[in-house]
Scaffold this motif. Structure first.
Motif, PDB file in Angstrom:
ATOM      1  N   ALA A 149      32.580 -28.154 -17.585  1.00 30.69           N
ATOM      2  CA  ALA A 149      31.509 -27.591 -18.409  1.00 30.69           C
ATOM      3  C   ALA A 149      31.835 -26.182 -18.877  1.00 30.69           C
ATOM      4  CB  ALA A 149      30.194 -27.594 -17.628  1.00 30.69           C
ATOM      5  N   HIS A 150      32.588 -25.441 -18.068  1.00 31.99           N
ATOM      6  CA  HIS A 150      32.921 -24.058 -18.404  1.00 31.99           C
ATOM      7  C   HIS A 150      34.227 -23.937 -19.185  1.00 31.99           C
ATOM      8  CE1 HIS A 150      29.587 -22.241 -16.328  1.00 31.99           C
ATOM      9  NE2 HIS A 150      29.892 -22.836 -15.184  1.00 31.99           N
ATOM     10  N   THR A 151      34.868 -25.045 -19.462  1.00 31.85           N
ATOM     11  CA  THR A 151      36.084 -25.040 -20.280  1.00 31.85           C
ATOM     12  C   THR A 151      35.699 -25.333 -21.725  1.00 31.85           C
ATOM     13  OG1 THR A 151      37.368 -25.879 -18.394  1.00 31.85           O
ATOM     14  CG2 THR A 151      38.374 -26.036 -20.576  1.00 31.85           C
ATOM     15  N   LYS A 152      35.921 -24.371 -22.586  1.00 29.31           N
ATOM     16  CA  LYS A 152      35.493 -24.493 -23.982  1.00 29.31           C
ATOM     17  C   LYS A 152      36.630 -25.101 -24.805  1.00 29.31           C
ATOM     18  CE  LYS A 152      31.732 -22.580 -22.663  1.00 29.31           C
ATOM     19  NZ  LYS A 152      30.571 -23.462 -22.348  1.00 29.31           N
ATOM     20  N   LEU A 153      36.447 -26.347 -25.209  1.00 31.92           N
ATOM     21  CA  LEU A 153      37.451 -27.073 -25.964  1.00 31.92           C
ATOM     22  C   LEU A 153      36.931 -27.402 -27.356  1.00 31.92           C
ATOM     23  CD1 LEU A 153      38.602 -29.629 -23.234  1.00 31.92           C
ATOM     24  CD2 LEU A 153      39.658 -27.428 -23.797  1.00 31.92           C
ATOM     25  N   ARG A 154      37.845 -27.481 -28.298  1.00 33.87           N
ATOM     26  CA  ARG A 154      37.488 -28.011 -29.607  1.00 33.87           C
ATOM     27  C   ARG A 154      37.237 -29.510 -29.485  1.00 33.87           C
ATOM     28  NH1 ARG A 154      41.204 -23.998 -30.304  1.00 33.87           N
ATOM     29  NH2 ARG A 154      40.669 -22.378 -31.847  1.00 33.87           N
ATOM     30  N   GLU A 155      36.513 -30.063 -30.450  1.00 33.61           N
ATOM     31  CA  GLU A 155      36.156 -31.474 -30.382  1.00 33.61           C
ATOM     32  C   GLU A 155      37.387 -32.363 -30.248  1.00 33.61           C
ATOM     33  OE1 GLU A 155      33.797 -34.852 -33.093  1.00 33.61           O
ATOM     34  OE2 GLU A 155      33.715 -32.713 -33.627  1.00 33.61           O
ATOM     35  N   GLU A 156      38.430 -32.025 -30.994  1.00 34.32           N
ATOM     36  CA  GLU A 156      39.649 -32.826 -30.938  1.00 34.32           C
ATOM     37  C   GLU A 156      40.299 -32.758 -29.556  1.00 34.32           C
ATOM     38  OE1 GLU A 156      39.210 -31.081 -35.101  1.00 34.32           O
ATOM     39  OE2 GLU A 156      38.989 -30.414 -33.021  1.00 34.32           O
ATOM     40  N   GLN A 157      40.268 -31.574 -28.961  1.00 37.31           N
ATOM     41  CA  GLN A 157      40.854 -31.405 -27.634  1.00 37.31           C
ATOM     42  C   GLN A 157      40.054 -32.153 -26.585  1.00 37.31           C
ATOM     43  OE1 GLN A 157      40.751 -27.067 -27.703  1.00 37.31           O
ATOM     44  NE2 GLN A 157      42.985 -27.019 -27.569  1.00 37.31           N
ATOM     45  N   ALA A 158      38.747 -32.085 -26.671  1.00 38.54           N
ATOM     46  CA  ALA A 158      37.897 -32.746 -25.687  1.00 38.54           C
ATOM     47  C   ALA A 158      38.150 -34.247 -25.648  1.00 38.54           C
ATOM     48  CB  ALA A 158      36.428 -32.457 -25.989  1.00 38.54           C
ATOM     49  N   LYS A 159      38.454 -34.828 -26.797  1.00 41.85           N
ATOM     50  CA  LYS A 159      38.713 -36.262 -26.861  1.00 41.85           C
ATOM     51  C   LYS A 159      40.090 -36.622 -26.312  1.00 41.85           C
ATOM     52  CE  LYS A 159      35.766 -37.100 -30.907  1.00 41.85           C
ATOM     53  NZ  LYS A 159      35.760 -37.514 -32.345  1.00 41.85           N
ATOM     54  N   ALA A 160      41.018 -35.658 -26.330  1.00 44.45           N
ATOM     55  CA  ALA A 160      42.407 -35.961 -25.990  1.00 44.45           C
ATOM     56  C   ALA A 160      42.816 -35.522 -24.589  1.00 44.45           C
ATOM     57  CB  ALA A 160      43.343 -35.306 -27.009  1.00 44.45           C
ATOM     58  N   THR A 161      41.926 -34.806 -23.881  1.00 43.05           N
ATOM     59  CA  THR A 161      42.302 -34.257 -22.581  1.00 43.05           C
ATOM     60  C   THR A 161      41.456 -34.841 -21.457  1.00 43.05           C
ATOM     61  OG1 THR A 161      40.780 -32.396 -22.865  1.00 43.05           O
ATOM     62  CG2 THR A 161      43.051 -32.068 -23.572  1.00 43.05           C
ATOM     63  N   THR A 162      41.990 -34.740 -20.245  1.00 39.95           N
ATOM     64  CA  THR A 162      41.267 -35.198 -19.061  1.00 39.95           C
ATOM     65  C   THR A 162      41.248 -34.096 -18.008  1.00 39.95           C
ATOM     66  OG1 THR A 162      43.301 -36.131 -18.125  1.00 39.95           O
ATOM     67  CG2 THR A 162      41.903 -37.611 -19.421  1.00 39.95           C
ATOM     68  N   PHE A 163      40.263 -34.189 -17.105  1.00 44.85           N
ATOM     69  CA  PHE A 163      40.157 -33.306 -15.945  1.00 44.85           C
ATOM     70  C   PHE A 163      40.266 -34.181 -14.701  1.00 44.85           C
ATOM     71  CE2 PHE A 163      38.369 -30.899 -19.315  1.00 44.85           C
ATOM     72  CZ  PHE A 163      38.459 -29.555 -18.974  1.00 44.85           C
ATOM     73  N   ALA A 164      41.061 -33.743 -13.738  1.00 47.91           N
ATOM     74  CA  ALA A 164      41.242 -34.547 -12.531  1.00 47.91           C
ATOM     75  C   ALA A 164      41.592 -33.645 -11.362  1.00 47.91           C
ATOM     76  CB  ALA A 164      42.340 -35.594 -12.737  1.00 47.91           C
ATOM     77  N   LEU A 165      41.495 -34.199 -10.167  1.00 52.02           N
ATOM     78  CA  LEU A 165      41.845 -33.487  -8.943  1.00 52.02           C
ATOM     79  C   LEU A 165      43.294 -33.766  -8.564  1.00 52.02           C
ATOM     80  CD1 LEU A 165      38.604 -34.329  -6.935  1.00 52.02           C
ATOM     81  CD2 LEU A 165      39.148 -32.151  -8.031  1.00 52.02           C
ATOM     82  N   VAL A 166      43.944 -32.789  -7.963  1.00 50.36           N
ATOM     83  CA  VAL A 166      45.304 -32.987  -7.448  1.00 50.36           C
ATOM     84  C   VAL A 166      45.227 -33.977  -6.288  1.00 50.36           C
ATOM     85  CG1 VAL A 166      47.284 -31.891  -6.343  1.00 50.36           C
ATOM     86  CG2 VAL A 166      46.014 -30.671  -8.130  1.00 50.36           C
ATOM     87  N   PRO A 167      45.974 -35.088  -6.349  1.00 55.34           N
ATOM     88  CA  PRO A 167      45.892 -36.083  -5.271  1.00 55.34           C
ATOM     89  C   PRO A 167      46.727 -35.696  -4.060  1.00 55.34           C
ATOM     90  CG  PRO A 167      47.451 -36.804  -6.926  1.00 55.34           C
ATOM     91  CD  PRO A 167      46.873 -35.514  -7.432  1.00 55.34           C
ATOM     92  N   LEU A 213      46.641 -33.721  -1.520  1.00 58.08           N
ATOM     93  CA  LEU A 213      47.011 -32.314  -1.590  1.00 58.08           C
ATOM     94  C   LEU A 213      47.887 -31.880  -0.430  1.00 58.08           C
ATOM     95  CD1 LEU A 213      46.677 -29.797  -3.326  1.00 58.08           C
ATOM     96  CD2 LEU A 213      44.828 -29.116  -1.804  1.00 58.08           C
ATOM     97  N   ASP A 214      47.654 -32.401   0.786  1.00 60.01           N
ATOM     98  CA  ASP A 214      48.462 -31.963   1.913  1.00 60.01           C
ATOM     99  C   ASP A 214      49.910 -32.432   1.794  1.00 60.01           C
ATOM    100  OD1 ASP A 214      47.777 -34.611   2.256  1.00 60.01           O
ATOM    101  OD2 ASP A 214      47.139 -34.412   4.345  1.00 60.01           O
ATOM    102  N   MET A 215      50.153 -33.454   0.963  1.00 61.03           N
ATOM    103  CA  MET A 215      51.516 -33.948   0.763  1.00 61.03           C
ATOM    104  C   MET A 215      52.055 -33.629  -0.627  1.00 61.03           C
ATOM    105  SD  MET A 215      51.452 -37.659   2.688  1.00 61.03           S
ATOM    106  CE  MET A 215      50.063 -38.344   1.777  1.00 61.03           C
ATOM    107  N   ALA A 216      51.219 -33.026  -1.487  1.00 59.54           N
ATOM    108  CA  ALA A 216      51.601 -32.838  -2.883  1.00 59.54           C
ATOM    109  C   ALA A 216      52.808 -31.920  -3.039  1.00 59.54           C
ATOM    110  CB  ALA A 216      50.420 -32.294  -3.683  1.00 59.54           C
ATOM    111  N   GLY A 217      52.882 -30.869  -2.228  1.00 58.84           N
ATOM    112  CA  GLY A 217      53.990 -29.931  -2.351  1.00 58.84           C
ATOM    113  C   GLY A 217      55.329 -30.581  -2.062  1.00 58.84           C
ATOM    114  N   ALA A 218      55.438 -31.238  -0.911  1.00 59.49           N
ATOM    115  CA  ALA A 218      56.695 -31.885  -0.537  1.00 59.49           C
ATOM    116  C   ALA A 218      57.067 -32.970  -1.538  1.00 59.49           C
ATOM    117  CB  ALA A 218      56.589 -32.464   0.872  1.00 59.49           C
ATOM    118  N   ARG A 219      56.082 -33.735  -1.972  1.00 65.01           N
ATOM    119  CA  ARG A 219      56.357 -34.815  -2.922  1.00 65.01           C
ATOM    120  C   ARG A 219      56.785 -34.258  -4.278  1.00 65.01           C
ATOM    121  NH1 ARG A 219      52.335 -39.980  -1.983  1.00 65.01           N
ATOM    122  NH2 ARG A 219      53.160 -40.521   0.088  1.00 65.01           N
ATOM    123  N   GLY A 220      56.119 -33.199  -4.719  1.00 64.86           N
ATOM    124  CA  GLY A 220      56.514 -32.594  -5.982  1.00 64.86           C
ATOM    125  C   GLY A 220      57.896 -31.979  -5.910  1.00 64.86           C
ATOM    126  N   ALA A 221      58.206 -31.338  -4.783  1.00 63.09           N
ATOM    127  CA  ALA A 221      59.541 -30.771  -4.605  1.00 63.09           C
ATOM    128  C   ALA A 221      60.608 -31.856  -4.648  1.00 63.09           C
ATOM    129  CB  ALA A 221      59.612 -30.012  -3.281  1.00 63.09           C
TER     130      ALA A 221
END
Length: 340
Positions: free
Chosen positions: A302-320, A322-330
């Motif tokens: 709600a606090h992210t101000k996007l243009r209409e085109e951007q709002a349709k093309a983008t998503t918001f999600a949580l990092v899955p 998280l306790d393993m995300a660093g090692a897996r990303g590395a």
């Protein structure tokens, strides 16, 4: 043992007390689905820490039944600040405060210790890469994203065309120290928040546990003087805010509303700078009750101000994961350039 024809990469996520390790094969399949933690020994200096990292590799290989000769490379992440190639800051880095770590080239040192190629990222970038790959799957090389990870500080990462953006000195993605507008974010009588980096009014000064301790909770306790947290030492009280927020406590929700607004303003800057396909939020909020983390992500959106085109093309999600995300990303970062 697994066949030697199958190459693997080991990922190491190094923290102040523990290193989490994982193994990924050449297809991108992770061979372990749990935390595999061993002592990091970073507080004992480089020699002890390098020995500990070598033990972490041995432990995770034994757990997955993988022969060491199948390891093609190691992905390493640590907290920053550091260079793009793994040279820790000349003033030290988070968890690497001993003078022996100042300017230490941890990537090269581990490469020599293991006699294997080592690919380095800071921990925020590694987690950001993992979130990106999990979310986009086969489309990851054709997508971009920005991640903000709220912890003691504010980590993050910028991914463009499936690759971590590191910058000339490795400081790209230090999103916590981006200045954001404070008008409308601060409540009446609330002073400009300060960050441990020396900045005033950056994202981390609001959206972090340190920000709660230094800036947010002391103010909101003046608005709720009879609150139960008023009788608790401030650092301990700050750690209790999330649990209260899950239960709908007014003071806690006010704090998290400000944090969500700070992240939204950060993402608004990103929208006009990199125009990413996705925005990811990680940190303690990911480990919170589902209703609360959904509420928080909705407030960031709600606090992210996007243009209409951007709002349709983008998503918001949580990092899955998280306790393993660093090692897996590395590990994924190291897997990319390795020919197996």
């Amino acid at each position: 043992m697994r066949p030697l024809a199958t190459g693997v990469v080991v990922g190491l996520d190094v923290g102040g007390t523990a290193t989490n390790a994982t193994v990924v094969d050449e297809t991108g399949r992770f061979l372990v689905d749990q935390l595999v933690e061993t002592p990091s020994c970073v507080l004992d200096g480089p020699a002890a820490a390098l020995d500990a990292l070598a033990r972490s590799v041995d432990v995770v290989l034994e757990l997955t039944g993988t022969d060491r000769s199948a390891v093609r490379a190691v992905g390493l992440d640590t907290p920053g600040p550091s260079s793009a190639d793994g040279v820790l800051s000349a003033k030290g880095a988070t968890n690497f405060a001993l003078p022996a770590w100042y300017g230490f080239d941890i990537r090269t040192a581990l490469e020599k210790r293991l006699e294997l190629p080592v690919v380095y990222n800071n921990d925020g970038n590694a987690a950001a890469l993992y979130a990106h790959v999990v979310h986009f799957g086969a489309d990851a090389p054709r997508r971009s994203s920005v991640s903000a990870i709220v912890g003691t500080g504010l980590g993050g990462g910028v991914i463009e065309s499936g690759q971590v953006v590191k910058g000339a000195t490795g400081m790209a993605g230090e999103l916590g120290h981006v200045h954001i507008p404070m008008q409308g974010l601060l409540a009446e009588g609330q002073t400009l928040p300060s960050c441990n980096c020396g900045f005033d009014g950056d994202v981390e000064s609001v959206a972090s546990l340190t920000g709660i301790v230094k800036n947010l909770l002391p103010y909101w306790l003046t608005r709720y003087p009879d609150h139960e947290l008023a009788a608790v030492p401030i650092k301990q009280a700050a750690k209790l805010v999330r649990g209260l927020g899950e239960r709908g406590d007014e003071l806690a929700r006010a704090i998290f509303e400000q944090q969500a607004m700070a992240l939204g303003r950060l993402f608004t800057i990103a929208a006009n700078f990199t125009d990413p396909h996705a925005y990811f939020v990680g940190g303690g909020v990911v480990e919170a009750a589902p209703d609360f983390r959904d509420w928080f992500l909705d407030r960031v959106r709600a606090h992210t101000k996007l243009r209409e085109e951007q709002a349709k093309a983008t998503t918001f999600a949580l990092v899955p994961h998280l306790d393993m995300a660093g090692a897996r990303g590395a590990a994924l970062a190291a897997l990319g350039p390795v020919a197996v």
